[in-house]
Motif scaffolding. Sequence first.
Motif, PDB file in Angstrom:
ATOM      1  N   THR A 102       0.808  -1.230   0.000  1.00 16.35           N
ATOM      2  CA  THR A 102       0.000   0.000   0.000  1.00 16.35           C
ATOM      3  C   THR A 102       0.834   1.269   0.000  1.00 16.35           C
ATOM      4  OG1 THR A 102      -0.137  -0.076   2.425  1.00 16.35           O
ATOM      5  CG2 THR A 102      -1.933  -1.114   1.185  1.00 16.35           C
ATOM      6  N   GLY A 103       2.131   1.147  -0.214  1.00 18.12           N
ATOM      7  CA  GLY A 103       3.001   2.315  -0.209  1.00 18.12           C
ATOM      8  C   GLY A 103       2.629   3.309  -1.308  1.00 18.12           C
ATOM      9  N   ASP A 104       2.806   4.580  -1.025  1.00 14.38           N
ATOM     10  CA  ASP A 104       2.471   5.643  -1.968  1.00 14.38           C
ATOM     11  C   ASP A 104       3.623   5.830  -2.957  1.00 14.38           C
ATOM     12  OD1 ASP A 104       1.933   8.006  -3.313  1.00 14.38           O
ATOM     13  OD2 ASP A 104       1.151   9.029  -1.540  1.00 14.38           O
ATOM     14  N   PRO A 105       3.407   5.581  -4.235  1.00 15.18           N
ATOM     15  CA  PRO A 105       4.484   5.747  -5.222  1.00 15.18           C
ATOM     16  C   PRO A 105       5.065   7.153  -5.246  1.00 15.18           C
ATOM     17  CG  PRO A 105       2.657   4.533  -6.184  1.00 15.18           C
ATOM     18  CD  PRO A 105       2.177   5.056  -4.857  1.00 15.18           C
ATOM     19  N   ASP A 106       4.238   8.163  -4.951  1.00 17.88           N
ATOM     20  CA  ASP A 106       4.753   9.531  -4.919  1.00 17.88           C
ATOM     21  C   ASP A 106       5.765   9.710  -3.802  1.00 17.88           C
ATOM     22  OD1 ASP A 106       3.314  10.372  -7.118  1.00 17.88           O
ATOM     23  OD2 ASP A 106       1.626  11.105  -5.937  1.00 17.88           O
ATOM     24  N   ASP A 107       5.508   9.096  -2.630  1.00 15.69           N
ATOM     25  CA  ASP A 107       6.463   9.151  -1.529  1.00 15.69           C
ATOM     26  C   ASP A 107       7.763   8.460  -1.914  1.00 15.69           C
ATOM     27  OD1 ASP A 107       4.742  10.543   0.099  1.00 15.69           O
ATOM     28  OD2 ASP A 107       4.143   8.821   1.307  1.00 15.69           O
ATOM     29  N   TRP A 108       7.646   7.292  -2.554  1.00 15.99           N
ATOM     30  CA  TRP A 108       8.844   6.566  -2.986  1.00 15.99           C
ATOM     31  C   TRP A 108       9.654   7.417  -3.956  1.00 15.99           C
ATOM     32  CZ3 TRP A 108       9.806   0.833  -3.196  1.00 15.99           C
ATOM     33  CH2 TRP A 108       9.124   0.151  -2.173  1.00 15.99           C
ATOM     34  N   ARG A 109       8.962   8.039  -4.890  1.00 14.17           N
ATOM     35  CA  ARG A 109       9.651   8.857  -5.897  1.00 14.17           C
ATOM     36  C   ARG A 109      10.371  10.030  -5.249  1.00 14.17           C
ATOM     37  NH1 ARG A 109       5.591   9.554  -8.623  1.00 14.17           N
ATOM     38  NH2 ARG A 109       5.875   7.771 -10.015  1.00 14.17           N
ATOM     39  N   ARG A 110       9.695  10.701  -4.334  1.00 13.11           N
ATOM     40  CA  ARG A 110      10.301  11.857  -3.661  1.00 13.11           C
ATOM     41  C   ARG A 110      11.513  11.441  -2.844  1.00 13.11           C
ATOM     42  NH1 ARG A 110       5.569  14.309  -0.343  1.00 13.11           N
ATOM     43  NH2 ARG A 110       7.226  15.656   0.472  1.00 13.11           N
ATOM     44  N   MET A 111      11.427  10.298  -2.162  1.00 10.81           N
ATOM     45  CA  MET A 111      12.567   9.828  -1.376  1.00 10.81           C
ATOM     46  C   MET A 111      13.743   9.470  -2.272  1.00 10.81           C
ATOM     47  SD  MET A 111      11.029   7.622   1.827  1.00 10.81           S
ATOM     48  CE  MET A 111       9.763   6.702   0.952  1.00 10.81           C
ATOM     49  N   TYR A 112      13.462   8.842  -3.397  1.00  7.34           N
ATOM     50  CA  TYR A 112      14.546   8.490  -4.316  1.00  7.34           C
ATOM     51  C   TYR A 112      15.178   9.744  -4.909  1.00  7.34           C
ATOM     52  CZ  TYR A 112      17.204   5.578  -7.520  1.00  7.34           C
ATOM     53  OH  TYR A 112      18.231   4.947  -8.160  1.00  7.34           O
ATOM     54  N   GLU A 113      14.353  10.702  -5.273  1.00  9.73           N
ATOM     55  CA  GLU A 113      14.886  11.915  -5.887  1.00  9.73           C
ATOM     56  C   GLU A 113      15.769  12.694  -4.918  1.00  9.73           C
ATOM     57  OE1 GLU A 113      11.470  14.005  -7.301  1.00  9.73           O
ATOM     58  OE2 GLU A 113      11.409  12.899  -9.199  1.00  9.73           O
ATOM     59  N   THR A 114      15.369  12.764  -3.642  1.00 11.72           N
ATOM     60  CA  THR A 114      16.153  13.535  -2.667  1.00 11.72           C
ATOM     61  C   THR A 114      17.377  12.767  -2.192  1.00 11.72           C
ATOM     62  OG1 THR A 114      14.116  14.603  -1.913  1.00 11.72           O
ATOM     63  CG2 THR A 114      16.050  14.826  -0.516  1.00 11.72           C
ATOM     64  N   ASN A 115      17.171  11.542  -1.729  1.00 13.98           N
ATOM     65  CA  ASN A 115      18.270  10.782  -1.146  1.00 13.98           C
ATOM     66  C   ASN A 115      19.303  10.318  -2.169  1.00 13.98           C
ATOM     67  OD1 ASN A 115      17.522  10.187   1.891  1.00 13.98           O
ATOM     68  ND2 ASN A 115      15.620   9.878   0.758  1.00 13.98           N
ATOM     69  N   VAL A 116      18.831   9.911  -3.341  1.00 13.75           N
ATOM     70  CA  VAL A 116      19.729   9.303  -4.331  1.00 13.75           C
ATOM     71  C   VAL A 116      20.120  10.297  -5.423  1.00 13.75           C
ATOM     72  CG1 VAL A 116      20.109   7.345  -5.871  1.00 13.75           C
ATOM     73  CG2 VAL A 116      18.603   7.094  -3.878  1.00 13.75           C
ATOM     74  N   LEU A 117      19.129  10.803  -6.144  1.00 13.92           N
ATOM     75  CA  LEU A 117      19.451  11.718  -7.232  1.00 13.92           C
ATOM     76  C   LEU A 117      19.994  13.044  -6.712  1.00 13.92           C
ATOM     77  CD1 LEU A 117      16.519  11.025  -9.716  1.00 13.92           C
ATOM     78  CD2 LEU A 117      18.821  10.060  -9.675  1.00 13.92           C
ATOM     79  N   GLY A 118      19.549  13.470  -5.549  1.00 15.50           N
ATOM     80  CA  GLY A 118      20.117  14.680  -4.957  1.00 15.50           C
ATOM     81  C   GLY A 118      21.594  14.506  -4.651  1.00 15.50           C
ATOM     82  N   THR A 119      21.929  13.356  -4.072  1.00 14.11           N
ATOM     83  CA  THR A 119      23.342  13.054  -3.801  1.00 14.11           C
ATOM     84  C   THR A 119      24.128  12.958  -5.103  1.00 14.11           C
ATOM     85  OG1 THR A 119      22.842  11.920  -1.724  1.00 14.11           O
ATOM     86  CG2 THR A 119      24.900  11.324  -2.818  1.00 14.11           C
ATOM     87  N   LEU A 120      23.550  12.317  -6.098  1.00 13.16           N
ATOM     88  CA  LEU A 120      24.209  12.207  -7.396  1.00 13.16           C
ATOM     89  C   LEU A 120      24.438  13.587  -8.008  1.00 13.16           C
ATOM     90  CD1 LEU A 120      25.158  10.430  -9.828  1.00 13.16           C
ATOM     91  CD2 LEU A 120      22.805  10.600 -10.671  1.00 13.16           C
ATOM     92  N   ASN A 121      23.413  14.427  -8.000  1.00 14.66           N
ATOM     93  CA  ASN A 121      23.521  15.751  -8.621  1.00 14.66           C
ATOM     94  C   ASN A 121      24.651  16.578  -8.021  1.00 14.66           C
ATOM     95  OD1 ASN A 121      21.344  15.343 -10.345  1.00 14.66           O
ATOM     96  ND2 ASN A 121      19.854  16.289  -8.980  1.00 14.66           N
ATOM     97  N   VAL A 122      24.672  16.676  -6.700  1.00 15.02           N
ATOM     98  CA  VAL A 122      25.663  17.536  -6.045  1.00 15.02           C
ATOM     99  C   VAL A 122      27.060  16.940  -6.165  1.00 15.02           C
ATOM    100  CG1 VAL A 122      26.289  18.742  -3.921  1.00 15.02           C
ATOM    101  CG2 VAL A 122      23.882  18.374  -4.461  1.00 15.02           C
ATOM    102  N   THR A 123      27.159  15.625  -6.032  1.00 15.17           N
ATOM    103  CA  THR A 123      28.469  14.984  -6.150  1.00 15.17           C
ATOM    104  C   THR A 123      29.038  15.158  -7.550  1.00 15.17           C
ATOM    105  OG1 THR A 123      27.884  13.359  -4.451  1.00 15.17           O
ATOM    106  CG2 THR A 123      29.730  12.813  -5.909  1.00 15.17           C
ATOM    107  N   GLN A 124      28.239  14.925  -8.571  1.00 13.97           N
ATOM    108  CA  GLN A 124      28.724  15.110  -9.942  1.00 13.97           C
ATOM    109  C   GLN A 124      29.141  16.561 -10.189  1.00 13.97           C
ATOM    110  OE1 GLN A 124      25.559  13.711 -12.511  1.00 13.97           O
ATOM    111  NE2 GLN A 124      26.494  11.683 -12.704  1.00 13.97           N
ATOM    112  N   ALA A 125      28.329  17.494  -9.716  1.00 16.39           N
ATOM    113  CA  ALA A 125      28.603  18.903  -9.986  1.00 16.39           C
ATOM    114  C   ALA A 125      29.867  19.398  -9.298  1.00 16.39           C
ATOM    115  CB  ALA A 125      27.399  19.752  -9.555  1.00 16.39           C
TER     116      ALA A 125
END
Length: 259
Positions: A102-125
Motif C-alpha cells: 500500500t506504499g504511496d508511489p509519490d512518496d517513494w519517488r520523492r525519497m529516491y529523488e532527494t536521497n539518491v538523485l540529490g546526492t548524485l547531482n551535487v556529487t557530480q557537480a
Amino acid sequence: MTAAAPSAASPIAVVTGASSGIGAATARRLAAEGYRVVLTARRKDRIEALAEELNAAGYAAAAYALDVTERGAVDAFATAFKTVGVLVNNAGGALGADPVATGDPDDWRRMYETNVLGTLNVTQALLPALTASGDGTVVVVSSTAGLATYEGGAGYVAAKHAEHVLAETLRLEIVGTPVRVIEIAPGMVKTDEFALTRFDGDKEKAAKVYEGVADPLTAEDVADTIGWAVTRPSHVNIDLLVVRPRAQASNTKVHREKR
C-alpha cells in the motif's frame, strides 16, 4: 570545541540539508574544525540564520538556498567554486511507513529523488572542484536502512540502499584520485523533524519511534562522527562507519524501557 577563525586559504566544506538536524550540527562542527562552511537547503531563512550565528562566533559561513533535486540549480551553484575540500551529502529523509502493498508511489519517488538523485547531482557537480583541491572528501550520510531491511520501511530502505551503493561504487571508480569517499550510516537519531516529516506531522506517531529508548543518538553525535572522519590524515579513508545508540542492536532490535 574552539578553533581560530579560518583564513581565505582554509578549505571549503559544502553541507546539504543544513537547515536543521544533522546538517546544521555538521555545519557547526566543521566550522569549528576550521572549514569555511557553505550551507545549502531549501529553507533560505534557516540557513541564513545559521550562517549569521557562525559568522558572529568568528567562523566563516555562507548560505545558499538550493534544492538538490533541481539539476540546473545545482550546476549553477557549483560554478561558484574552483576548489572544495569537503562535500557532505546530508539532504534526504523518509516519508511514510506503509508496507509495499500500500506504499504511496509519490512518496517513494520523492525519497529516491532527494536521497539518491540529490546526492548524485551535487556529487557530480562538485567532483571537479573536489579533485582540484588535491585533497577532497565526499561524505554520504546514508543510514543503517541502507544496510538492512525492516517492515514498513521499504521505500526509505530502497532509497538508502541505492545511496549506499552510489557511495561504494564511486569509491571504486575514483580510486587513485585525490578524493576520499566516506559513508556515515546512522541508526536511531532523534531530531526535531525526521520522524515528524516521515509521519506527515503526526506527533503521536513520531513519538512512538523513540518511546522507551533512554538515549537515542542526537544530531550532534552524528556530526561529531562526521567531523572525526573528515579530519583523519589524508591517506586514511573511513569507507563506512555505522553509528547507533547503545540501545539499538539492529534496525529491528531496540531496547525500550518499560514505564
